[in-house]
Design a protein around this motif. Structure first.
Motif, PDB file in Angstrom:
ATOM      1  N   LEU A  65     -45.866 -29.069  30.760  1.00  0.00           N
ATOM      2  CA  LEU A  65     -47.154 -28.402  30.550  1.00  0.00           C
ATOM      3  C   LEU A  65     -48.333 -29.287  30.929  1.00  0.00           C
ATOM      4  CD1 LEU A  65     -46.721 -26.395  27.244  1.00  0.00           C
ATOM      5  CD2 LEU A  65     -46.776 -25.562  29.592  1.00  0.00           C
ATOM      6  N   LEU A  66     -49.221 -28.710  31.709  1.00  0.00           N
ATOM      7  CA  LEU A  66     -50.476 -29.350  32.094  1.00  0.00           C
ATOM      8  C   LEU A  66     -51.664 -28.656  31.449  1.00  0.00           C
ATOM      9  CD1 LEU A  66     -49.675 -29.763  35.885  1.00  0.00           C
ATOM     10  CD2 LEU A  66     -49.775 -31.594  34.181  1.00  0.00           C
ATOM     11  N   VAL A  67     -51.424 -27.524  30.814  1.00  0.00           N
ATOM     12  CA  VAL A  67     -52.471 -26.752  30.153  1.00  0.00           C
ATOM     13  C   VAL A  67     -52.153 -26.712  28.665  1.00  0.00           C
ATOM     14  CG1 VAL A  67     -52.969 -25.333  32.179  1.00  0.00           C
ATOM     15  CG2 VAL A  67     -51.301 -24.538  30.514  1.00  0.00           C
ATOM     16  N   SER A  68     -53.192 -26.534  27.850  1.00  0.00           N
ATOM     17  CA  SER A  68     -52.917 -26.376  26.423  1.00  0.00           C
ATOM     18  C   SER A  68     -52.787 -24.888  26.132  1.00  0.00           C
ATOM     19  CB  SER A  68     -54.013 -27.014  25.579  1.00  0.00           C
ATOM     20  OG  SER A  68     -55.218 -26.317  25.713  1.00  0.00           O
ATOM     21  N   VAL A  69     -51.859 -24.578  25.274  1.00  0.00           N
ATOM     22  CA  VAL A  69     -51.587 -23.192  24.912  1.00  0.00           C
ATOM     23  C   VAL A  69     -52.216 -22.960  23.552  1.00  0.00           C
ATOM     24  CG1 VAL A  69     -49.774 -21.504  24.482  1.00  0.00           C
ATOM     25  CG2 VAL A  69     -49.457 -23.250  26.233  1.00  0.00           C
ATOM     26  N   GLY A  70     -53.051 -21.931  23.434  1.00  0.00           N
ATOM     27  CA  GLY A  70     -53.786 -21.651  22.209  1.00  0.00           C
ATOM     28  C   GLY A  70     -52.881 -21.394  21.010  1.00  0.00           C
ATOM     29  N   GLU A  71     -53.416 -21.647  19.822  1.00  0.00           N
ATOM     30  CA  GLU A  71     -52.664 -21.459  18.589  1.00  0.00           C
ATOM     31  C   GLU A  71     -52.308 -19.998  18.334  1.00  0.00           C
ATOM     32  OE1 GLU A  71     -54.675 -23.183  15.287  1.00  0.00           O
ATOM     33  OE2 GLU A  71     -54.928 -25.100  16.282  1.00  0.00           O
ATOM     34  N   ASN A  72     -53.102 -19.068  18.818  1.00  0.00           N
ATOM     35  CA  ASN A  72     -52.875 -17.648  18.575  1.00  0.00           C
ATOM     36  C   ASN A  72     -51.894 -17.026  19.566  1.00  0.00           C
ATOM     37  OD1 ASN A  72     -54.661 -17.741  16.456  1.00  0.00           O
ATOM     38  ND2 ASN A  72     -56.409 -17.254  17.750  1.00  0.00           N
TER      39      ASN A  72
END
Length: 175
Positions: free
Chosen positions: A128-135
């Motif tokens: 992963l190079l992007v952050s994935v939101g908590e929701n």
């Protein structure tokens, strides 16, 4: 009785009419063949695991075979284009060097946007190079098991597309 196989990858992907400068530079350096190689790499990524593809000597040979390429000159051209894509940050140099995969922030953002309606999406944490939101309830982030051979590491299951539209804020990819 076995259930339906989970969907992995995409059937189609977004391709902008006005390509970013990095891709234009590939075309300027290698001509239309260079551009075609980049698009075929995108097809391999999006059509396979969706947000990355493995890239090594065996992958190169299969890529050549799948695309009707047989000469050493064309093999060298593909390798040069991949190297140029990494040099120009079309694909992540860090992840290529660590794991032998081709991916990028843009690829991952487009993938997460495309699968936002899927019931479940599995991602490998190390890639992963992007952050994935908590929701993002439909995203499951799994570590890569380096003890298994590459054949088993790549198997990744995903659920089929739901019929209802999920709010785009469910996947919040940040560069």
């Amino acid at each position: 009785m076995a259930g339906r196989q989970n969907k992995v990858g995409l059937d189609y992907f977004e391709l902008d009419c006005h390509m970013e400068q990095k891709v234009k530079l590939i075309q300027a350096e290698f001509g239309l063949k260079g551009f075609a190689i980049v698009v075929k790499l995108y097809q391999k990524i999006y059509g396979g695991f969706g947000y990355y593809c493995e890239w090594d000597d065996d992958s190169l040979l299969l890529f050549m075979s799948e695309n009707g390429v047989s000469s050493c000159d064309e093999k060298n051209l593909i390798s040069e284009v991949v190297s140029a894509c990494i040099r120009r940050n079309i694909f992540s140099e860090d992840l290529f060097n660590k794991y032998g995969v081709l991916t990028s922030v843009g690829v991952q953002k487009r993938y997460l946007n495309a699968v936002s309606r899927r019931e479940k999406v599995e991602l490998k944490k190390e890639y992963l190079l992007v952050s994935v939101g908590e929701n993002t309830d439909n995203v499951s982030i799994n570590p890569v098991n380096v003890d298994e051979n590459s054949e088993n590491v790549c198997k990744n299951s995903q659920s089929r597309v739901e019929k209802s539209r999920v709010d785009e804020s469910r996947v919040n990819a940040v560069s």
